[in-house]
Scaffold this motif. Sequence first.
Motif, PDB file in Angstrom:
ATOM      1  N   LEU A 111      -5.492   5.543   6.715  1.00 19.53           N
ATOM      2  CA  LEU A 111      -5.355   6.235   5.435  1.00 19.53           C
ATOM      3  C   LEU A 111      -6.719   6.825   5.089  1.00 19.53           C
ATOM      4  O   LEU A 111      -7.486   6.263   4.314  1.00 19.53           O
ATOM      5  N   GLU A 151      -1.030  -4.432  -5.304  1.00 18.43           N
ATOM      6  CA  GLU A 151      -0.414  -3.149  -4.976  1.00 18.43           C
ATOM      7  C   GLU A 151      -1.521  -2.095  -5.020  1.00 18.43           C
ATOM      8  O   GLU A 151      -2.151  -1.884  -6.055  1.00 18.43           O
ATOM      9  N   THR A 192      -2.728   1.857  -4.359  1.00 14.70           N
ATOM     10  CA  THR A 192      -2.283   3.246  -4.245  1.00 14.70           C
ATOM     11  C   THR A 192      -3.482   4.100  -3.882  1.00 14.70           C
ATOM     12  O   THR A 192      -4.499   4.082  -4.574  1.00 14.70           O
ATOM     13  N   THR A 193      -3.350   4.823  -2.780  1.00 11.94           N
ATOM     14  CA  THR A 193      -4.393   5.757  -2.344  1.00 11.94           C
ATOM     15  C   THR A 193      -3.916   7.172  -2.653  1.00 11.94           C
ATOM     16  O   THR A 193      -2.774   7.378  -3.090  1.00 11.94           O
ATOM     17  N   VAL A 233      -9.648   3.983  -5.476  1.00 14.52           N
ATOM     18  CA  VAL A 233      -8.203   3.835  -5.286  1.00 14.52           C
ATOM     19  C   VAL A 233      -7.671   3.092  -6.506  1.00 14.52           C
ATOM     20  O   VAL A 233      -8.437   2.600  -7.333  1.00 14.52           O
ATOM     21  N   GLU A 282      -2.890   9.269  -0.714  1.00 18.03           N
ATOM     22  CA  GLU A 282      -1.679   9.575   0.068  1.00 18.03           C
ATOM     23  C   GLU A 282      -0.408   9.106  -0.616  1.00 18.03           C
ATOM     24  O   GLU A 282       0.679   9.570  -0.282  1.00 18.03           O
ATOM     25  N   GLY A 283      -0.526   8.197  -1.574  1.00 22.32           N
ATOM     26  CA  GLY A 283       0.648   7.608  -2.202  1.00 22.32           C
ATOM     27  C   GLY A 283       0.927   8.040  -3.628  1.00 22.32           C
ATOM     28  O   GLY A 283       1.816   7.482  -4.267  1.00 22.32           O
ATOM     29  N   ILE A 284       0.202   9.035  -4.136  1.00 23.20           N
ATOM     30  CA  ILE A 284       0.380   9.379  -5.551  1.00 23.20           C
ATOM     31  C   ILE A 284       1.451  10.426  -5.818  1.00 23.20           C
ATOM     32  O   ILE A 284       1.995  10.483  -6.901  1.00 23.20           O
ATOM     33  N   CYS A 330      -7.633   9.825  -8.127  1.00 22.55           N
ATOM     34  CA  CYS A 330      -7.250   8.418  -8.335  1.00 22.55           C
ATOM     35  C   CYS A 330      -7.918   7.852  -9.581  1.00 22.55           C
ATOM     36  O   CYS A 330      -7.283   7.140 -10.371  1.00 22.55           O
ATOM     37  N   HIS A 338       1.504  15.454  -7.463  1.00 22.55           N
ATOM     38  CA  HIS A 338       1.277  14.733  -8.713  1.00 22.55           C
ATOM     39  C   HIS A 338       0.752  15.761  -9.724  1.00 22.55           C
ATOM     40  O   HIS A 338       0.056  16.713  -9.346  1.00 22.55           O
ATOM     41  N   ILE A 351       0.854  -1.185   0.000  1.00 15.25           N
ATOM     42  CA  ILE A 351       0.000   0.000   0.000  1.00 15.25           C
ATOM     43  C   ILE A 351       0.886   1.230   0.000  1.00 15.25           C
ATOM     44  O   ILE A 351       1.694   1.432   0.910  1.00 15.25           O
ATOM     45  N   ASN A 352       0.753   2.021  -1.053  1.00 14.75           N
ATOM     46  CA  ASN A 352       1.570   3.232  -1.225  1.00 14.75           C
ATOM     47  C   ASN A 352       3.061   2.911  -1.104  1.00 14.75           C
ATOM     48  O   ASN A 352       3.829   3.658  -0.507  1.00 14.75           O
TER      49      ASN A 352
END
Length: 170
Positions: free
Chosen positions: A47, A85, A87-88, A64, A90-92, A122, A99, A22-23
């Motif tokens: 998250l 895997e 990606t939220t 997501v 918070e992880g982009i 997302c 981003h 995650i992220n």
Amino acid sequence: MQTQTPNPPLIRNNAKQLRLKINGIPYSLMVKPWVTLLDLLREELDLTGTKKGCDHGQCGACTVLCDDKRILSCLTLAVMRDGAEITTIEGIAPENGLHPLQTAFIEHDAFQCGYCTPGQICSAIGLLKEGKANTEAEVKDLMSGNLCRCGANPNIIAAIMEVKNGGSHE
């Protein structure tokens, strides 16, 4: 004469081991089979950028990326995504930056209350990776599952088109 078969005993606390990235961070979690990915992200991993809107897959606030494809996390059981895997919002972004879609959303004033914004971004990242959104009409159609009750949809589409056309570089 029929005999009654006793009901099987209920199994309590039948959590399953789940491995997710995650992220970019690997997790090994014990998760009950009925826990949605949305609830796992928000309640267990804190998250909270991924929003719980309708909780029925109708608003897109919980979107997501799962293996770079957009999914509705409220309709996805966490155990269904073992090994995936995720990606939220918070992880982009890259470290110490935004981003390109985040930048474009700001430049185009593509949010008002902001509640739908994480899911919108997302979803937009996912649709750009799908390579299907070639025109404004296609983007509008492919983003129709993400609702904005504030009415920022024209600005959201403009932000996505800017990134699609190279205005903000991914």
